[in-house]
Design a protein around this motif. Structure first.
Motif, short mmCIF file in Angstrom:
data_model
loop_
_atom_site.label_atom_id
_atom_site.label_comp_id
_atom_site.label_asym_id
_atom_site.label_seq_id
_atom_site.Cartn_x
_atom_site.Cartn_y
_atom_site.Cartn_z
N GLY A 247 5.50 -24.09 24.17
CA GLY A 247 6.49 -23.79 24.08
C GLY A 247 7.30 -24.63 23.82
O GLY A 247 8.62 -24.28 22.81
N LYS A 248 7.43 -25.81 24.31
CA LYS A 248 8.72 -27.09 23.73
C LYS A 248 7.96 -27.18 22.68
O LYS A 248 8.49 -27.22 21.40
CB LYS A 248 8.94 -28.28 24.77
CG LYS A 248 9.04 -27.54 26.36
CD LYS A 248 9.49 -28.64 27.00
CE LYS A 248 10.31 -27.92 27.82
NZ LYS A 248 10.58 -29.46 29.19
N ILE A 249 7.16 -27.97 21.82
CA ILE A 249 6.02 -27.45 21.10
C ILE A 249 6.99 -26.64 19.73
O ILE A 249 7.28 -26.88 18.94
CB ILE A 249 5.47 -27.89 20.73
CG1 ILE A 249 4.95 -28.79 21.62
CG2 ILE A 249 4.30 -28.04 19.08
CD1 ILE A 249 3.42 -29.29 21.13
N ALA A 250 6.35 -25.36 20.08
CA ALA A 250 6.74 -24.60 19.17
C ALA A 250 8.70 -24.51 19.44
O ALA A 250 9.56 -24.26 18.16
CB ALA A 250 7.03 -22.96 20.02
N LEU A 251 9.42 -24.95 19.65
CA LEU A 251 11.34 -25.16 19.72
C LEU A 251 11.27 -26.35 19.11
O LEU A 251 12.38 -26.52 17.96
CB LEU A 251 11.73 -25.37 20.78
CG LEU A 251 11.87 -24.53 22.23
CD1 LEU A 251 12.55 -25.14 23.80
CD2 LEU A 251 13.05 -23.53 21.60
N PHE A 252 10.58 -26.94 18.95
CA PHE A 252 10.29 -28.57 18.04
C PHE A 252 10.63 -27.97 16.54
O PHE A 252 11.19 -27.98 15.40
CB PHE A 252 9.60 -29.75 18.54
CG PHE A 252 9.85 -30.83 17.38
CD1 PHE A 252 10.44 -32.00 17.77
CD2 PHE A 252 9.09 -30.67 16.26
CE1 PHE A 252 11.00 -33.04 17.30
CE2 PHE A 252 8.85 -31.56 15.36
CZ PHE A 252 10.04 -32.80 16.20
N SER A 253 9.44 -26.63 16.32
CA SER A 253 9.32 -26.61 15.28
C SER A 253 10.59 -25.63 14.78
O SER A 253 10.06 -25.95 13.35
CB SER A 253 8.34 -25.46 15.29
OG SER A 253 7.89 -23.91 15.79
N LEU A 254 11.34 -25.57 15.81
CA LEU A 254 12.26 -24.43 14.67
C LEU A 254 13.73 -25.65 14.34
O LEU A 254 14.14 -25.09 13.09
CB LEU A 254 14.08 -23.61 15.94
CG LEU A 254 12.33 -22.89 16.67
CD1 LEU A 254 13.06 -22.36 17.63
CD2 LEU A 254 12.37 -21.21 15.80
N ALA A 255 13.91 -26.65 14.29
CA ALA A 255 14.14 -28.30 13.70
C ALA A 255 13.63 -27.88 12.30
O ALA A 255 14.83 -28.00 11.23
CB ALA A 255 13.91 -29.29 14.16
N GLY A 256 12.78 -27.90 11.98
CA GLY A 256 12.17 -27.46 10.55
C GLY A 256 12.47 -26.21 9.63
O GLY A 256 12.70 -26.18 8.50
N ALA A 257 12.10 -25.19 9.94
CA ALA A 257 13.05 -23.74 9.91
C ALA A 257 14.77 -24.13 9.27
O ALA A 257 14.73 -23.51 8.03
CB ALA A 257 13.35 -22.37 10.95
N GLY A 258 15.20 -25.32 9.61
CA GLY A 258 16.62 -25.38 9.01
C GLY A 258 16.48 -26.04 7.91
O GLY A 258 17.83 -25.67 7.23
N GLY A 259 15.86 -26.71 7.98
CA GLY A 259 15.16 -26.90 6.23
C GLY A 259 15.45 -26.16 5.08
O GLY A 259 15.50 -26.27 3.55
#
Length: 394
Positions: A247-259
């Motif tokens: 779950g927390k890894i999925a949240l980290f991947s949201l940072a990439g969406a900001g790109g």
């Protein structure tokens, strides 16, 4: 043959961006669902990666075999056919209770998800040359957001409703998308009637003929390999170094969406004549961010690592937009084939990056991933210098 008048309004650009994002997301759902899929369908652990590989192979085949048809057949009909086939493939995946039919549907999902790569060049036929970068950026922003949100969305739906619901709900969403496209898509019939075999052979001829296409493939192929290397190794590193769960890894991947927010800005920069500077800045920035993650991970700075991931993604997306704009401007009558050549080559480089990311991390840890990524960006800068000296068009 003259094309009917059509105006690509701001509202339609938003629709096209949403369609591209929702379509391409289907390629990445399986990556987040490997565990429950293989367990439910009794797929041996040694073959678990096949679930993802077949989808990726299907997409690669679609890029080469279907996208060039945009230069031969009526584009509206071609896009609607791919969407219809995608819906059937998604339904088949959700109903599969054995490995063989699911694998077949996985390949078909990848094959039929290339509609977005037909839709984007189609939009360029109805946009003035001085606005093409802006429109590419806006539409690609939606596509890239779909890529980055696919994994956390699949995890959330699967946790609540099971993995089959991910494919079932996506089939329903694509049916809605198909209805919207049926209402709003313009008709575009290419003037040439090239035989299919000649169409595919001409892809290689275009690569030979256009220096800009060759160099833009190199520029972004290297950068996209770094991107996939990074995001393949990140989940492993986050679990090992920071002890994060799924779950927390999925949240980290949201940072990439900001790109993806960089995509519209990159298009506007290119339209204003800053394509060359944007390319240099993107490659240099990705290399610097990659190197710095080695320092932040060693120091245990998770938030700063997430910020670097966002900036790295922004650099990759900037270069993608600038490169696509340059490629699409080479030949209006061959946009489908130009896009097929560019995307197929870049996609293959990305696949190599994914394989390399896992191997590097397993043998050399995150420092290996970080330093090799920075080295590849250094090589890319050398290629950039050579290309610009040889007069590659912006």
């Amino acid at each position: 043959m003259s094309q009917p008048p059509f105006q690509l309004s701001s509202w339609l650009v938003v629709v096209f961006a949403a369609v591209c994002g929702m379509t391409v997301a289907n390629i990445y759902y399986a990556q987040a669902l490997i565990g429950p899929i293989t367990h439910d369908l009794k797929i041996p652990p040694a073959w678990a990666g096949t679930v993802v590989t077949l989808t990726q192979l299907g997409y690669g085949a679609g890029l080469f075999l279907i996208v060039p048809l945009a230069d031969r057949v009526e584009n509206r009909r071609l896009i609607l056919l791919t969407v219809t086939a995608l819906i059937l493939s998604l339904v088949g995946s959700s109903l599969s209770h054995a490995a063989a039919p699911f694998m077949l549907c996985a390949f078909a999902i990848g094959l039929c998800s290339v509609g977005s790569q037909i839709l984007l060049p189609l939009a360029m036929h109805f946009v003035a040359p001085e606005r093409r970068g802006q429109i590419i950026g806006n539409i690609m922003g939606g596509l890239l957001t779909g890529i980055m949100l696919a994994r956390p969305l699949a995890n959330a739906i699967a946790a609540a409703l099971g993995w089959r619901a991910v494919f079932g709900l996506s089939a329903g969403a694509m049916a809605l998308i198909g209805g919207i496209l049926w209402r709003v898509l313009p008709t575009y019939r290419p003037e040439g009637q090239i035989r299919y075999g000649d169409l595919l052979r001409s892809i290689g001829q275009l690569v030979v003929r256009h220096k800009t296409l060759r160099y833009r493939i190199l520029y972004h192929g290297i950068l996209f390999a770094v991107f996939n290397m990074f995001w393949t190794a990140v989940p492993l590193m986050l679990h090992d170094r920071f002890g994060l769960g799924q779950g927390k890894i999925a949240l980290f991947s949201l940072a990439g969406a900001g790109g993806a927010l960089a995509a519209p800005l990159a298009g506007r920069w290119a339209d204003r004549g800053h394509a060359r500077a944007a390319t240099r800045g993107a490659v240099l920035g990705v290399g610097l961010m990659s190197f710095c993650t080695g320092l932040t991970v060693d120091s245990g700075w998770l938030l700063l690592t997430a910020m670097l991931a966002l900036l790295l993604d922004a650099g990759v997306q900037t270069n993608q937009i600038v490169s696509q704009r340059a490629v699409y401007n080479l030949d209006n009558a061959a946009r489908g084939r130009l896009n097929a050549a560019y995307m197929t080559a870049v996609f293959m480089a990305g696949a190599a990056g994914s394989l390399g990311g896992a191997a590097l991390y397993s043998h050399l840890g995150w420092q290996g991933v970080s330093r090799v990524s920075a080295l590849l960006c250094g090589i890319d800068l050398v290629v950039l210098f050579i290309g610009f000296r040889r007069g590659v068009r912006d």
